[in-house]
Structure formats: structure tokens, C-alpha cells
Motif scaffolding. Structure first.
Motif, PDB file in Angstrom:
ATOM      1  N   ARG A 233       0.750  -1.231  -0.120  1.00 57.53           N
ATOM      2  CA  ARG A 233       0.185   0.103   0.071  1.00 57.53           C
ATOM      3  C   ARG A 233       0.918   1.370  -0.019  1.00 57.53           C
ATOM      4  O   ARG A 233       2.036   1.321   0.702  1.00 57.53           O
ATOM      5  CB  ARG A 233      -0.831  -0.086   1.433  1.00 57.53           C
TER       6      ARG A 233
ATOM      7  N   ARG B 168      -1.941   4.939  -3.873  1.00 58.17           N
ATOM      8  CA  ARG B 168      -2.290   3.873  -4.523  1.00 58.17           C
ATOM      9  C   ARG B 168      -3.410   3.269  -3.366  1.00 58.17           C
ATOM     10  O   ARG B 168      -2.794   2.231  -2.526  1.00 58.17           O
ATOM     11  CB  ARG B 168      -1.371   2.843  -5.031  1.00 58.17           C
ATOM     12  N   ALA B 169      -4.567   3.708  -3.302  1.00 55.91           N
ATOM     13  CA  ALA B 169      -5.511   3.287  -2.426  1.00 55.91           C
ATOM     14  C   ALA B 169      -6.197   2.130  -2.778  1.00 55.91           C
ATOM     15  O   ALA B 169      -6.201   1.749  -3.758  1.00 55.91           O
ATOM     16  CB  ALA B 169      -6.662   4.421  -2.079  1.00 55.91           C
ATOM     17  N   ASP B 170      -6.488   1.470  -1.749  1.00 55.30           N
ATOM     18  CA  ASP B 170      -7.393   0.086  -2.104  1.00 55.30           C
ATOM     19  C   ASP B 170      -8.604   0.391  -2.630  1.00 55.30           C
ATOM     20  O   ASP B 170      -9.390   1.303  -2.270  1.00 55.30           O
ATOM     21  CB  ASP B 170      -7.322  -0.701  -0.692  1.00 55.30           C
TER      22      ASP B 170
ATOM     23  N   ASP C 278      -8.244  -3.640   2.350  1.00 56.26           N
ATOM     24  CA  ASP C 278      -7.175  -4.598   2.631  1.00 56.26           C
ATOM     25  C   ASP C 278      -6.694  -5.400   1.700  1.00 56.26           C
ATOM     26  O   ASP C 278      -6.124  -6.539   2.055  1.00 56.26           O
ATOM     27  CB  ASP C 278      -7.557  -5.208   4.066  1.00 56.26           C
TER      28      ASP C 278
ATOM     29  N   THR D 249      -4.377  -4.679  -0.192  1.00 57.72           N
ATOM     30  CA  THR D 249      -2.910  -4.605  -0.737  1.00 57.72           C
ATOM     31  C   THR D 249      -2.100  -4.743   0.841  1.00 57.72           C
ATOM     32  O   THR D 249      -2.941  -4.510   1.968  1.00 57.72           O
ATOM     33  CB  THR D 249      -2.566  -3.227  -1.287  1.00 57.72           C
TER      34      THR D 249
ATOM     35  N   ASP E  42      -0.486  -3.448   3.843  1.00 58.51           N
ATOM     36  CA  ASP E  42      -0.194  -2.486   4.780  1.00 58.51           C
ATOM     37  C   ASP E  42       1.459  -2.408   5.170  1.00 58.51           C
ATOM     38  O   ASP E  42       1.646  -3.520   6.124  1.00 58.51           O
ATOM     39  CB  ASP E  42      -0.907  -2.276   6.036  1.00 58.51           C
TER      40      ASP E  42
END
Length: 233
Positions: free
Chosen positions: A185, A189-191, A197, A199, A201
């Protein structure tokens, strides 16, 4: 209480993701930390936030890596934790890839890691103590199309970790390879809203690094995989 059994740390290939998150946790545990990168200007925010020391290095240059270890020793003592987080990416069809670019990418991912592990071994083995953590990727266990240089480097990194672990664990040095199996993350580049979740963290990955450092030598891991809970594998 700080139960990390090491007193100082060097992070090579530091940036704003995994390595920054690890640096924050190590500094929260009151360990002195050196963060090293080719461009130390990008580390200014992390340095201001944590009090870590930033030092420049081109990890693909063996002489620079050797100097980095010497300067780290002068600033915070011999590093008892060394984390290698640098890598090189180059995408494209194999028939069209520039050989010089491939060499650079593989050197950043693998040969630079060897330089770091070699220097770490020279400090840690005589002391009978230390931890070396190498940041891997999915590409180190599964090569993808159009990504041969990254796979080559990460496969070599995994082999280095396995060999170094078998050589140095009996001498008191914990070597571990962390497979980050998925996209990490980032602020840009947001989920997706329908896949929270999905990607990795970086703060959660960093906690895994800390957990590895806390392992008792009777039950050391040489490799661990981390992946999003929705990942198919």
C-alpha cells in the motif's frame, strides 16, 4: 519494554514504505537507526519524525556499502540489525530488454544484497550476534511475464538468504527472507472500495519484521510470507 535483543539497526534501500515503517518501530523501541538510500533528501521527513540518521549509499557499489558500514559503526556502533530493502525493476519483453538495464536491476536486487550481507557477516559473526532481514517479493518464488529482471534478482536474493541462514545461524546470526506476496500500500495507491485491505499495509509488514527480530534462537524462521487476507495463492 524493549524486548528486541539487538542494540542498533541499519536499513539499506530506505524509502517511504516498508523500511520507513520498520524504522519507526525500531526508533519507538529506542534503538538507534541509520537509514541509507541513494537519495537521502527523500528521507528528510522520516529523519525529522524519528530521529533516525540518514546516510547516502549506492547499494550496487561494493566500496560504498563497505564505507556505509564503517560510517554506521562510527555513528551508532556496529549494526546488530541489517535490513536490505533495495531492488531493481525493469519490465519488457525479454527480446527487447536492454542488457545494461537488466544488469543494473539484478545488481540492485541481488548483488547489492550480497555486499550488505558480506559486510554484516564481518561484523556479526565475530560477535556471535546479529540479524539480517532481506525483503523479498512474489517474484522471488514465481516469475511473471515481462518481468524477468525482477524475478532474476529476487530469486537470487532468496538463494542468498537461504545459504546465508544455513551458514550463519549456527554462528549466532539470524538471517531471514520476507516474501511480500502482493502489492504494498502507498499514499498514491489506495485500496479499491470493494476490496479493503487487498494490498499489504507497510506498517503491518514492519510488525512482522519486529516479530522476527524477537524470535528465540531455538525457533528461528529463515523465511516468512506475508500476503493480504483476500489474496489467492
Amino acid at each position: 519494554m524493549n524486548d528486541i535483543p539487538y542494540r542498533s539497526a541499519l536499513i539499506i534501500g530506505a524509502g517511504s514504505g516498508i523500511s520507513a515503517s520498520v524504522a519507526r518501530l525500531l526508533r519507538a523501541a529506542e534503538l538507534p537507526v541509520v537509514v541509507a538510500a541513494r537519495n537521502v533528501d527523500k528521507l528528510a521527513t522520516l529523519v525529522n519524525e524519528t530521529g533516525a540518521i540518514a546516510l547516502p549509499v549506492d547499494a550496487t557499489d561494493a566500496a560504498q556499502v563497505e564505507r556505509l558500514f564503517a560510517e554506521t559503526q562510527a555513528r551508532i556502533g556496529a549494526p546488530e540489525i541489517v535490513i536490505y530493502n533495495a531492488s531493481g525493476r525493469l519490465r519488457g519483453p525479454i527480446a527487447e530488454l536492454d542488457p545494461a538495464g537488466v544488469e543494473q536491476a539484478v545488481t540492485a536486487s541481488a548483488l547489492g544484497a550480497f555486499y550488505a550481507v558480506q559486510q554484516a557477516a564481518r561484523y556479526m559473526v565475530p560477535a556471535g550476534n546479529g540479524a539480517i532481514l532481506l525483503t523479498g517479493a512474489t517474484a522471488g518464488v514465481k516469475g511473471f511475464a515481462l518481468s524477468a529482471p525482477f524475478a532474476m534478482g529476487k530469486f537470487a536474493l532468496r538463494g542468498l538468504a537461504q545459504s546465508a541462514a544455513r551458514e550463519m545461524a549456527p554462528k549466532g546470526v539470524h538471517v531471514a527472507h520476507i516474501v511480500a506476496d502482493g502489492s504494498v500500500r502507498a499514499e498514491h495507491r489506495a485500496d479499491p472500495a470493494d476490496r479493503p485491505d487487498s494490498t499489504l499495509d507497510p506498517a503491518a509488514i514492519a510488525q512482522t519484521y519486529i516479530d522476527l527480530l524477537r524470535q528465540h534462537r531455538s525457533a528461528w524462521s529463515w523465511e516468512i510470507e506475508v500476503r493480504p487476507w483476500v489474496e489467492s495463492f
